[in-house]
Design a protein around this motif. Sequence first.
Motif, short mmCIF file in Angstrom:
data_model
loop_
_atom_site.label_atom_id
_atom_site.label_comp_id
_atom_site.label_asym_id
_atom_site.label_seq_id
_atom_site.Cartn_x
_atom_site.Cartn_y
_atom_site.Cartn_z
N GLN A 174 33.08 -53.64 39.06
CA GLN A 174 32.45 -54.84 39.62
C GLN A 174 32.92 -56.06 38.83
O GLN A 174 32.76 -56.10 37.61
N PRO A 175 33.49 -57.06 39.49
CA PRO A 175 33.93 -58.27 38.78
C PRO A 175 32.76 -59.01 38.15
O PRO A 175 31.60 -58.82 38.54
N LYS A 176 33.07 -59.86 37.19
CA LYS A 176 32.04 -60.70 36.57
C LYS A 176 31.36 -61.55 37.64
O LYS A 176 32.00 -62.10 38.53
N GLU A 179 30.27 -59.59 32.83
CA GLU A 179 31.71 -59.42 32.65
C GLU A 179 32.14 -58.32 33.61
O GLU A 179 31.30 -57.68 34.25
N GLU A 180 33.44 -58.11 33.74
CA GLU A 180 33.88 -57.01 34.59
C GLU A 180 33.26 -55.71 34.07
O GLU A 180 33.35 -55.41 32.88
#
Length: 235
Positions: free
Chosen positions: A27-29, A93-94
Amino acid sequence: MSRIALFEGLEQDELGRIAGLTPAAVQPKGTVVMAPHKASPSVYFIKAGAVRLYRIDEEGREVTVDVLGTGHLFGEGSLFGSGLGGLFAVTLEESVICVIGREALQEILEARPQLAIRFIGIVTDRLREAEELLSRLAYGSVRKRLLYLLAKLAGKFGTPAALRGGPDWVRLQVDLTHQELASMTGSTRETVTAALGRLTADGILYRDGTRGPLHVHPGRARRAMEGECGVLLPG
């Protein structure tokens, strides 16, 4: 899965079976991975990364409930009524997030009583931490709230760093913007920026340039908090 606190100490074959029930996704930031309006009977595990839990108050402001890192779980409130329901979860964050459905988790816990006991302990500790965080971030000056939050982040996401002639600094491994810190402390970006500048001048924070990692001096932050509160904080 061995990095997840709930599953620490399990044999590799057991970890493999559990991994098959908990699909993971990067999951991206800034991704909202859990929200009340799209709640599902699932529990989430942070395989890597960091997540902030928050709720929206009556005035539409974000109220931070907890900040979690690798190995932690969240979402149990919608399953078992732990008192941590109705929350949003956003990645700081990622992050690699695993998810498991209620029935699958119940099956795992019923088959392994020691995990059920550990699960109860984790949820109980989370409730206590959330209550403390809410009380600390709900009142007091922005400086006081920032000091507490930064000390908390240093404990969860910090690594020792020798800096500026001293060994007692901690480098935060999670990169937070001033706006994110403002949301977490119920303040504004401008106010937080000014407060961070004063904490830097006081030798409590240090950042090499505008994009370098943030460093915290926990001892100085603790003494500053004690001065703000007028009492000694527990160790």
